[in-house]
Design a protein around this motif. Structure first.
Motif, mmCIF file in Angstrom:
data_model
loop_
_atom_site.group_PDB
_atom_site.id
_atom_site.type_symbol
_atom_site.label_atom_id
_atom_site.label_comp_id
_atom_site.label_asym_id
_atom_site.label_seq_id
_atom_site.Cartn_x
_atom_site.Cartn_y
_atom_site.Cartn_z
ATOM 1 N N ILE A 186 -7.333 -11.969 -8.474
ATOM 2 C CA ILE A 186 -6.399 -11.331 -7.545
ATOM 3 C C ILE A 186 -6.292 -9.842 -7.872
ATOM 4 C CG2 ILE A 186 -3.950 -11.145 -6.937
ATOM 5 C CD1 ILE A 186 -3.719 -14.098 -7.034
ATOM 6 N N VAL A 187 -6.177 -9.026 -6.819
ATOM 7 C CA VAL A 187 -6.007 -7.583 -6.976
ATOM 8 C C VAL A 187 -4.649 -7.176 -6.410
ATOM 9 C CG1 VAL A 187 -6.906 -5.283 -6.438
ATOM 10 C CG2 VAL A 187 -8.492 -7.210 -6.757
ATOM 11 N N LEU A 188 -3.913 -6.370 -7.169
ATOM 12 C CA LEU A 188 -2.662 -5.772 -6.706
ATOM 13 C C LEU A 188 -2.902 -4.290 -6.457
ATOM 14 C CD1 LEU A 188 -0.086 -7.204 -9.324
ATOM 15 C CD2 LEU A 188 -0.931 -8.287 -7.239
ATOM 16 N N LEU A 189 -2.392 -3.773 -5.340
ATOM 17 C CA LEU A 189 -2.445 -2.342 -5.056
ATOM 18 C C LEU A 189 -1.041 -1.843 -4.756
ATOM 19 C CD1 LEU A 189 -5.200 -3.672 -3.416
ATOM 20 C CD2 LEU A 189 -5.684 -1.223 -3.418
ATOM 21 N N HIS A 190 -0.638 -0.795 -5.443
ATOM 22 C CA HIS A 190 0.699 -0.237 -5.220
ATOM 23 C C HIS A 190 0.638 0.911 -4.218
ATOM 24 C CE1 HIS A 190 4.565 1.828 -6.645
ATOM 25 N NE2 HIS A 190 4.895 0.713 -6.012
ATOM 26 N N ASP A 191 1.789 1.185 -3.591
ATOM 27 C CA ASP A 191 1.960 2.288 -2.636
ATOM 28 C C ASP A 191 1.211 2.052 -1.328
ATOM 29 O OD1 ASP A 191 3.699 4.149 -4.108
ATOM 30 O OD2 ASP A 191 2.018 4.282 -5.488
ATOM 31 N N ASP A 219 -1.876 13.504 1.539
ATOM 32 C CA ASP A 219 -3.215 12.919 1.454
ATOM 33 C C ASP A 219 -3.207 11.549 0.789
ATOM 34 O OD1 ASP A 219 -2.622 13.760 -1.113
ATOM 35 O OD2 ASP A 219 -4.603 14.640 -1.499
ATOM 36 N N PHE A 220 -2.044 10.887 0.769
ATOM 37 C CA PHE A 220 -1.994 9.516 0.271
ATOM 38 C C PHE A 220 -2.816 8.638 1.210
ATOM 39 C CE2 PHE A 220 1.437 8.830 -2.986
ATOM 40 C CZ PHE A 220 1.602 10.166 -3.300
ATOM 41 N N GLY A 221 -3.655 7.776 0.652
ATOM 42 C CA GLY A 221 -4.524 6.977 1.502
ATOM 43 C C GLY A 221 -4.646 5.516 1.122
ATOM 44 N N VAL A 222 -3.766 5.015 0.237
ATOM 45 C CA VAL A 222 -3.842 3.603 -0.137
ATOM 46 C C VAL A 222 -3.630 2.727 1.094
ATOM 47 C CG1 VAL A 222 -2.936 1.788 -1.633
ATOM 48 C CG2 VAL A 222 -2.995 4.143 -2.454
ATOM 49 N N TYR A 223 -2.715 3.162 1.977
ATOM 50 C CA TYR A 223 -2.423 2.371 3.175
ATOM 51 C C TYR A 223 -3.669 2.191 4.042
ATOM 52 C CZ TYR A 223 -2.461 6.532 6.166
ATOM 53 O OH TYR A 223 -2.838 7.642 6.849
ATOM 54 N N ARG A 224 -4.571 3.169 4.038
ATOM 55 C CA ARG A 224 -5.804 3.068 4.831
ATOM 56 C C ARG A 224 -6.736 2.002 4.254
ATOM 57 N NH1 ARG A 224 -8.529 8.730 4.968
ATOM 58 N NH2 ARG A 224 -10.166 7.430 5.925
ATOM 59 N N LEU A 225 -6.908 2.032 2.933
ATOM 60 C CA LEU A 225 -7.743 1.010 2.302
ATOM 61 C C LEU A 225 -7.112 -0.363 2.470
ATOM 62 C CD1 LEU A 225 -10.185 0.212 0.587
ATOM 63 C CD2 LEU A 225 -8.738 0.539 -1.442
ATOM 64 N N TRP A 226 -5.795 -0.423 2.322
ATOM 65 C CA TRP A 226 -5.096 -1.700 2.437
ATOM 66 C C TRP A 226 -5.280 -2.293 3.839
ATOM 67 C CZ3 TRP A 226 -3.771 -5.693 0.052
ATOM 68 C CH2 TRP A 226 -2.791 -6.570 0.542
ATOM 69 N N SER A 271 -14.878 -10.860 -15.439
ATOM 70 C CA SER A 271 -14.059 -11.225 -16.603
ATOM 71 C C SER A 271 -12.567 -11.015 -16.392
ATOM 72 C CB SER A 271 -14.500 -10.408 -17.823
ATOM 73 O OG SER A 271 -14.250 -9.020 -17.625
ATOM 74 N N ILE A 272 -12.172 -10.353 -15.288
ATOM 75 C CA ILE A 272 -10.767 -9.999 -15.071
ATOM 76 C C ILE A 272 -10.155 -10.910 -14.011
ATOM 77 C CG2 ILE A 272 -9.188 -8.171 -14.333
ATOM 78 C CD1 ILE A 272 -11.304 -6.153 -15.316
ATOM 79 N N ASP A 273 -9.077 -11.571 -14.370
ATOM 80 C CA ASP A 273 -8.424 -12.503 -13.442
ATOM 81 C C ASP A 273 -7.373 -11.826 -12.569
ATOM 82 O OD1 ASP A 273 -9.668 -15.019 -14.484
ATOM 83 O OD2 ASP A 273 -8.668 -14.342 -16.313
ATOM 84 N N LEU A 274 -6.765 -10.771 -13.085
ATOM 85 C CA LEU A 274 -5.734 -10.052 -12.338
ATOM 86 C C LEU A 274 -5.937 -8.558 -12.557
ATOM 87 C CD1 LEU A 274 -3.168 -10.158 -10.597
ATOM 88 C CD2 LEU A 274 -1.828 -10.333 -12.699
ATOM 89 N N LEU A 275 -6.165 -7.818 -11.471
ATOM 90 C CA LEU A 275 -6.421 -6.384 -11.540
ATOM 91 C C LEU A 275 -5.346 -5.648 -10.755
ATOM 92 C CD1 LEU A 275 -8.403 -4.014 -12.245
ATOM 93 C CD2 LEU A 275 -9.497 -4.462 -10.025
ATOM 94 N N HIS A 276 -4.679 -4.696 -11.407
ATOM 95 C CA HIS A 276 -3.644 -3.897 -10.751
ATOM 96 C C HIS A 276 -4.140 -2.461 -10.639
ATOM 97 C CE1 HIS A 276 0.414 -1.648 -11.116
ATOM 98 N NE2 HIS A 276 0.145 -1.892 -9.840
ATOM 99 N N ILE A 277 -4.257 -1.942 -9.419
ATOM 100 C CA ILE A 277 -4.759 -0.589 -9.179
ATOM 101 C C ILE A 277 -3.607 0.319 -8.757
ATOM 102 C CG2 ILE A 277 -6.334 0.831 -7.818
ATOM 103 C CD1 ILE A 277 -8.108 -1.620 -7.454
ATOM 104 N N ASP A 278 -3.357 1.354 -9.563
ATOM 105 C CA ASP A 278 -2.238 2.260 -9.281
ATOM 106 C C ASP A 278 -2.539 3.646 -9.838
ATOM 107 O OD1 ASP A 278 0.203 3.070 -8.331
ATOM 108 O OD2 ASP A 278 1.388 2.166 -9.934
ATOM 109 N N GLY A 279 -3.721 4.162 -9.485
ATOM 110 C CA GLY A 279 -4.131 5.469 -9.977
ATOM 111 C C GLY A 279 -3.920 6.556 -8.928
ATOM 112 N N LEU A 280 -4.839 7.509 -8.864
ATOM 113 C CA LEU A 280 -4.767 8.560 -7.846
ATOM 114 C C LEU A 280 -4.799 7.902 -6.469
ATOM 115 C CD1 LEU A 280 -4.778 11.589 -7.147
ATOM 116 C CD2 LEU A 280 -7.284 11.501 -7.258
ATOM 117 N N HIS A 281 -3.930 8.356 -5.550
ATOM 118 C CA HIS A 281 -3.685 7.621 -4.324
ATOM 119 C C HIS A 281 -4.379 8.171 -3.079
ATOM 120 C CE1 HIS A 281 -1.211 5.208 -6.670
ATOM 121 N NE2 HIS A 281 -0.055 5.305 -6.071
ATOM 122 N N THR A 282 -5.366 9.028 -3.241
ATOM 123 C CA THR A 282 -6.135 9.424 -2.064
ATOM 124 C C THR A 282 -6.987 8.229 -1.622
ATOM 125 O OG1 THR A 282 -8.046 10.223 -3.333
ATOM 126 C CG2 THR A 282 -6.286 11.815 -2.874
#
Length: 218
Positions: A154-159, A166-173, A123-134
């Motif tokens: 489309i999904v947006l991820l910040h950071d 222990d930031f890990g968004v870059y690993r998932l990205w 049901s979601i056309d645009l999802l922005h994820i910007d929560g805890l960054h581990t």
């Protein structure tokens, strides 16, 4: 809209003196243009803080008379990366939501997992994820919300460029961009845009132009 052009909108929360600088500042114009270009039916943001990104999306909906429903999901309590929020943060976001974007902005004060029950699958056309960054947290957010994403969503991820502690968004990205069509902005801690369920003709056209439009932001 024929082709992508970069706008310079007036964000009403700035004019009324309710805006503060956050790491999403440099992506606001892109977020605004993304909304007016794609015209999503439903947009959901996980992690809102002071509303910088959420209100940029809402401003585009208001200015262009879109039918988009904009949801902001947050406990407004903070986490180990953002620190503890004062209650005034939520009160400010609530005031802006009600004053500037009634009928457009919808605030859900709950955890991301609790909010899953509020949205049907696909049901979601645009999802922005910007929560805890581990890595574990953002991977959980992406995987648990992926069923809620519509076909061609489309999904947006910040950071996505932050490499510290222990930031890990870059690993998932790094994993996601190997699997799906993706574009990255490096400024303001990095913003990743990924299409994990295919993409529409409009998005395909936009993807083809992103190499050209990237220098327009910030």
């Amino acid at each position: 809209m024929n082709g992508w052009d970069s706008s310079r909108p007036v964000f009403e929360t700035d004019v009324r003196g309710t805006h503060i600088y956050t790491a999403w500042e440099g992506h606001r114009r892109f977020g605004y243009d993304l909304m007016r270009y794609l015209k999503p039916g439903k947009m959901v943001e996980l992690g809102t803080y002071y509303g910088t990104s959420h209100f940029a999306f809402c401003q585009a909906v208001k200015d262009h008379g879109l039918d988009t429903e904009c949801y902001a999901v947050d406990t407004w309590e903070g986490d180990k990366h953002s620190g503890t929020y004062e209650e005034s943060f939520f009160e400010s976001v609530k005031s802006c939501s009600e004053t500037f974007y009634p009928g457009i902005s919808h605030l859900l004060r709950m955890t991301f997992d609790e909010a899953l029950n509020e949205f049907p699958d696909q049901s979601i056309d645009l999802l922005h994820i910007d929560g805890l960054h581990t890595y574990e947290a953002v991977k959980h957010d992406f995987e648990s919300w992926l069923p809620k994403l519509a076909v061609n969503g489309i999904v947006l991820l910040h950071d996505v460029t932050v490499i510290k502690d222990d930031f890990g968004v870059y690993r998932l990205w790094a994993e996601l961009r190997q699997l799906y069509p993706a574009v990255q902005f490096d400024h303001c801690f990095g913003l990743g845009i990924v299409a994990p369920k295919g993409y529409s003709t409009a998005t395909a056209s936009m993807l083809a132009q992103w190499g050209t439009i990237k220098p327009l932001y910030p």
